[in-house]
Design an enzyme around this catalytic site. Structure first.
Site, mmCIF file in Angstrom:
data_model
loop_
_atom_site.group_PDB
_atom_site.id
_atom_site.type_symbol
_atom_site.label_atom_id
_atom_site.label_comp_id
_atom_site.label_asym_id
_atom_site.label_seq_id
_atom_site.Cartn_x
_atom_site.Cartn_y
_atom_site.Cartn_z
ATOM 1 N N HIS A 95 0.836 -1.188 0.000
ATOM 2 C CA HIS A 95 0.000 0.000 0.000
ATOM 3 C C HIS A 95 0.883 1.254 0.000
ATOM 4 O O HIS A 95 2.035 1.223 0.453
ATOM 5 C CB HIS A 95 -0.912 -0.008 1.229
ATOM 6 N N GLU A 139 0.834 3.996 1.790
ATOM 7 C CA GLU A 139 1.280 4.519 3.090
ATOM 8 C C GLU A 139 2.521 3.770 3.566
ATOM 9 O O GLU A 139 3.471 4.365 4.065
ATOM 10 C CB GLU A 139 0.172 4.380 4.152
#
Ligand code: NAP
Length: 358
Positions: free
Chosen positions: A58, A60
């Site tokens: 992901h 992040e």
């Protein structure tokens, strides 16, 4: 430079984070494309990332990894609410990684439309003492993820139909030919719609008669996957659709012998002649598409409208009268458009399927 919530820099950084997500659209399926930027405590950028191809890692996680210990006390901008653990989830939860990183402020563009996650990531971060600000950029970011939300609940993509009509409702001035109905601004608008889609689909007759490229050339953003609904007469390998990145041909039988080798074949249920719209959407959902744009002629528009399996219809009307030709029949289209905008001399109207009206 310390950033406060009212600082226009918040909006500028979120715009930049959103651009990262938009650039990754279509490459992360079936996961949504997310953008993330991490700044240090003085507002200096440390790392930028988007969801990796295939959906993992992901954004992040990738950004925090690049930023390292300097993220402590800093800011994290993410277009989508960071995820939390839920049964069956494959990747480690991002909200936990953000809490561990020591970031002090998180700016989120959209809540996660996944009912298993929505609100929980924000709650977990606030509970850990992180300041969480929601900044949706006038709902442009939640709208970017609306197809993902639709996919999560229906297992089918959100379908946007798009057609251009003359003032007397014609699709073309003469059967079997192409007529340019709308102007340059409408063309740019169409390319924006393509850039906001994971897949653009046309019927076989349109592919044969119009020979479109279906790429994004007159707007920012990447080109979506391209697909054609196979006609009974077959299609020539010299069509523009079959040049460049692989096109998907879709039909209800075995792979046609004359389909160019570079093209992918998707077999869907149907009546032997034509794919069923429900079967088509099930298969496109199976392939992980969230947002499909159908650039439709009159027959395909009617098939979608009759099936009631469309979500949005974007009609571009020209003030020009053709005085004859092939007309669009639009059964079941609501009388009132949800939104209208001028495109030079043309007008774009967005209709929602009646069941979706607020
Ligand atoms: N004004 C506009 O916005 C616009 C947009 C696109 C096209 N056009 C014009 O419209 C004309 C073509 O439109 P059209 O209505 O004939 O064709 P279309 O929109 O291309 O759709 C029909 C085509 O798709 C195939 N098909 C496969 N599965 C289908 C299904 N389930 N339902 C319906 N069709 C299916 C049909 O196959 P079979 O041939 O085997 O029946 C046929 O070739 C051209 O003149 C083109 O220039 C205008």
């Amino acid at each position: 430079m310390y950033l406060c919530e009212m600082d226009p820099n918040f909006t500028r950084w979120m715009e930049e984070t959103f651009a990262l997500a938009q650039a990754a659209r279509g490459t992360t399926l079936p996961n949504p494309a997310v953008g993330c930027i991490v700044l240090d405590r003085t507002g200096k950028p440390l790392a930028k990332a988007s969801t990796s191809p295939g959906g993992r890692p992901h954004a992040e996680r990738a950004a925090l990894e690049k930023a390292g210990a300097r993220a402590r006390g800093g800011y994290l901008f993410a277009t989508l609410e960071p995820c939390v653990a839920f049964p069956g989830k494959k990747s480690p939860p991002c909200a936990a990684a953000i809490i561990l990183s020591g970031v002090e402020t998180v700016v989120v563009g959209s809540r996660d439309p996944n009912p298993l996650v929505g609100g929980k990531g924000i709650h977990a971060m606030r509970k850990a003492g992180i300041k969480v600000v929601e900044l949706s950029l006038e709902d442009r970011i939640p709208d970017f993820y609306a197809g993902f939300g639709h996919f999560l609940t229906t297992h089918r993509p959100r379908v946007t139909l798009k057609a251009a009509l003359s003032a007397d409702h014609m699709a073309t001035a003469k059967s079997g030919t192409r007529t340019a109905i709308t102007g340059q601004e409408a063309k740019r608008f169409t390319h924006e719609l393509r850039a906001a889609s994971d897949l653009v689909l046309v019927g076989g007759a349109t592919a044969r008669i119009d020979d479109p490229q279906l790429t994004v050339r007159d707007a920012p953003g990447r080109s979506p996957r391209r697909a054609v609904l196979w006609p009974r007469t077959g299609l020539s390998a010299s069509l523009k659709l079959f040049q460049g990145p692989s096109c998907m041909a879709i039909g209800c039988g075995p792979r046609p012998a004359d389909l160019p080798a570079s093209a992918q074949w998707l077999e869907v249920p149907g009546d032997g002649d034509h794919a069923s719209i429900a079967g088509l959407l099930d298969q496109l959902g199976e392939q992980g598409f969230h947002d499909v744009l159908v650039e439709t002629g009159p027959r395909l528009a009617k098939a979608f409208l009759d099936s009631k399996l469309w979500d949005r219809f974007c009609l571009i009307r020209s003030p020009t009268t053709l005085g004859g030709g092939v007309a669009f029949e639009l059964p079941g289209l609501p009388e009132t458009a949800q939104r209208q905008s001028a495109l030079g001399l043309d007008t774009a109207s967005l209709f929602l399927r009646p069941e979706m009206l607020p």
